[in-house]
Motif scaffolding. Structure first.
Motif, PDB file in Angstrom:
ATOM      1  N   SER A   3       0.831  -1.189   0.000  1.00 28.51           N
ATOM      2  CA  SER A   3       0.000   0.000   0.000  1.00 28.51           C
ATOM      3  C   SER A   3       0.870   1.244   0.000  1.00 28.51           C
ATOM      4  N   ARG A 273     -12.079  -6.945   6.467  1.00 28.65           N
ATOM      5  CA  ARG A 273     -11.416  -6.255   5.360  1.00 28.65           C
ATOM      6  C   ARG A 273      -9.939  -6.636   5.281  1.00 28.65           C
ATOM      7  N   CYS A 274      -9.538  -7.625   6.063  1.00 27.30           N
ATOM      8  CA  CYS A 274      -8.146  -8.091   6.145  1.00 27.30           C
ATOM      9  C   CYS A 274      -7.215  -6.996   6.650  1.00 27.30           C
ATOM     10  N   HIS A 292      -1.651  -3.798   6.474  1.00 25.32           N
ATOM     11  CA  HIS A 292      -2.606  -4.049   5.398  1.00 25.32           C
ATOM     12  C   HIS A 292      -1.863  -4.224   4.088  1.00 25.32           C
ATOM     13  N   ASP A 293      -2.193  -5.298   3.388  1.00 24.57           N
ATOM     14  CA  ASP A 293      -1.675  -5.519   2.039  1.00 24.57           C
ATOM     15  C   ASP A 293      -0.149  -5.466   1.994  1.00 24.57           C
ATOM     16  N   ASP A 317     -14.880  -3.875  11.873  1.00 26.15           N
ATOM     17  CA  ASP A 317     -15.011  -3.640  10.436  1.00 26.15           C
ATOM     18  C   ASP A 317     -15.083  -2.169  10.070  1.00 26.15           C
ATOM     19  N   ASP A 342     -14.503   3.108   0.720  1.00 34.44           N
ATOM     20  CA  ASP A 342     -13.278   2.422   1.140  1.00 34.44           C
ATOM     21  C   ASP A 342     -13.649   1.133   1.860  1.00 34.44           C
ATOM     22  N   THR A 344     -11.634  -1.602   2.022  1.00 33.69           N
ATOM     23  CA  THR A 344     -10.458  -2.290   2.546  1.00 33.69           C
ATOM     24  C   THR A 344      -9.896  -1.638   3.796  1.00 33.69           C
ATOM     25  N   ASP A 346      -8.133   1.211   4.193  1.00 34.59           N
ATOM     26  CA  ASP A 346      -6.845   1.903   4.130  1.00 34.59           C
ATOM     27  C   ASP A 346      -6.996   3.378   3.794  1.00 34.59           C
ATOM     28  N   ARG A 352      -7.632  -2.053  -4.932  1.00 41.79           N
ATOM     29  CA  ARG A 352      -7.843  -3.031  -3.869  1.00 41.79           C
ATOM     30  C   ARG A 352      -9.323  -3.130  -3.506  1.00 41.79           C
ATOM     31  N   ASP A 353      -9.996  -1.986  -3.448  1.00 37.04           N
ATOM     32  CA  ASP A 353     -11.430  -1.988  -3.168  1.00 37.04           C
ATOM     33  C   ASP A 353     -12.205  -2.612  -4.325  1.00 37.04           C
ATOM     34  N   PHE A 356     -11.790  -6.277  -4.026  1.00 38.72           N
ATOM     35  CA  PHE A 356     -12.567  -6.778  -2.890  1.00 38.72           C
ATOM     36  C   PHE A 356     -14.022  -6.993  -3.299  1.00 38.72           C
TER      37      PHE A 356
END
Length: 391
Positions: A3, A273-274, A292-293, A317, A342, A344, A346, A352-353, A356
């Motif tokens: 990211s 959202r990991c 993240h990521d 979340d 958003d 994810t 971040d 990324r979104d 997802f």
């Protein structure tokens, strides 16, 4: 793909008032253990040199004590469900983590969780929305064949011993998601040979050791089935090596690494959202992080907290993070103005979104359901595209 650091969320620090816990005095010790999707928090505190007691914060006002039955001197609240059910452990003679019994506190009623025959100890670590509870049970007596701990699942008054399915001498269950999947560790020694596991209706998945490591133990599982925890990596001159936080996702385990200047890490929670949170220690004062990521950030660089963020216990979340402050306080770290699309967590809307939403296509009860129609689909895709913030 890593990211962009400039897209990482910044956080407002909301310190939770503890003035009612010890008659107006600051507690001598406090530790926050868990938060739910509504930002409600549980943990434990102690006044002076007294025993620890469980507390809850319901989203406004000060922290308040969870009432402990008169037969018990101390207790800890480890988890709180979305419906506000609290679980933990109670002690007769003191001590923080192991108690003779576990408890479930719901609708102002305290239910004591009794051990299985032959045991004298139960501790409840987690509860899901169906009020299924997991933790460990065993016998504290020296030399007992049950000495140590064994994972259990408690459901509607019935305790199921998971040890026969796990097939190891010792085990513990730390978390359960809304699908009833249980995670924890199994083995003989949690640091030397422990293995993180997923138990799913009698089927056990051994997650294996962390990369380049010898062990693993799982702290949390989200509703997608992603697991986080810690393992040990051997290093000369150390007894148990160095701790490394991990993320297990769809059969693959990866290390989250460690912040510069630190020697160890653990991953304590992961949301849907990991977004992974945890703590780094060794070599510097401990510090909470968000990952993240593939990129780890020191939370002390992302907040204007008046005190150092030393430990992180949970994330929900909405991206709110539960933290312990260096001055013995408890705080929620709330993302500042995240974009509406958003998904994810971040604080950016980018590929990324988009990925997802595509991966969650057709699912219900997903954070990818941006338009609230009950299913991830074209409306959510359009919201991501219209809210795009990436260059």
């Amino acid at each position: 793909m890593a990211s962009d650091a400039s897209a990482q969320c910044h956080y407002q620090t909301v310190v939770l008032g503890a003035e009612e816990l010890c008659g107006g005095a600051q507690p001598a010790s406090m530790f926050p253990w868990s938060l739910n999707e509504f930002g409600q928090v549980v943990g434990d505190f102690a006044c002076g040199i007294g025993f620890s007691r469980p507390f809850v914060w319901r989203g406004d006002g000060p922290l308040v004590e969870v009432p402990v039955p008169l037969d018990f001197q101390s207790g800890t609240a480890f988890d709180i469900s979305e419906g506000g059910t609290i679980v933990g452990g109670l002690m007769i003679g003191g001590g923080r983590f192991k108690g003779p019994v576990g408890f479930l506190f719901a609708d102002r009623v305290m239910t004591v969780l009794e051990p299985l025959p032959g045991g004298d100890t139960v501790c409840a670590h987690a509860v899901n929305d169906a009020q299924q509870v997991v933790g460990f049970w065993g016998d504290t007596g020296s030399g007992s064949p049950l000495s140590g701990s064994m994972a259990f699942l408690w459901d509607d008054g019935v305790m199921l011993d998971l040890a026969p399915d796990l097939g190891t001498m010792s085990s513990d269950a730390y978390d359960i998601n809304d699908a009833g999947q249980v995670v924890g560790w199994m083995g003989v020694s949690i640091l030397l040979d422990g293995r993180a596991f997923i138990w799913d209706d009698g089927v056990v998945i051994d997650l294996g050791p962390v990369p380049d490591g010898v062990s693993s133990f799982a702290f949390a599982i989200n509703d997608v089935g992603q697991v986080v925890g810690q393992g040990q990596v051997p290093e000369d001159g150390t007894t148990f090596g160095r701790g490394r936080g991990f993320l297990w996702d769809n059969g693959a385990m990866s290390s989250v690494g460690v912040l510069p200047g630190f020697e160890n890490s653990r991953a304590t929670d992961v949301n849907n959202r990991c977004l992974v949170v945890g703590t780094c220690w060794g070599g510097s004062p401990t510090s909470g992080y968000v990952w993240h990521d593939g990129v780890m950030h020191d939370l002390n660089d992302l907040t204007s907290s008046p005190e150092r963020i030393t430990d992180v216990s949970g994330v929900n979340d909405s991206g709110s993070i539960l933290a312990r402050l260096g001055g013995n306080g408890v705080a929620l770290l709330v993302p500042i103005d995240p974009p509406a699309a958003d998904v994810t967590g971040d604080c950016a809307v980018d590929h990324r979104d988009l990925q997802f939403v595509i991966d969650a296509w057709g699912r219900s009860e997903s954070v990818g359901d941006l338009d609230g129609d009950g299913e991830v689909g074209f409306g959510d895709l359009l919201r991501v595209l219209s809210g795009w913030t990436a260059p």
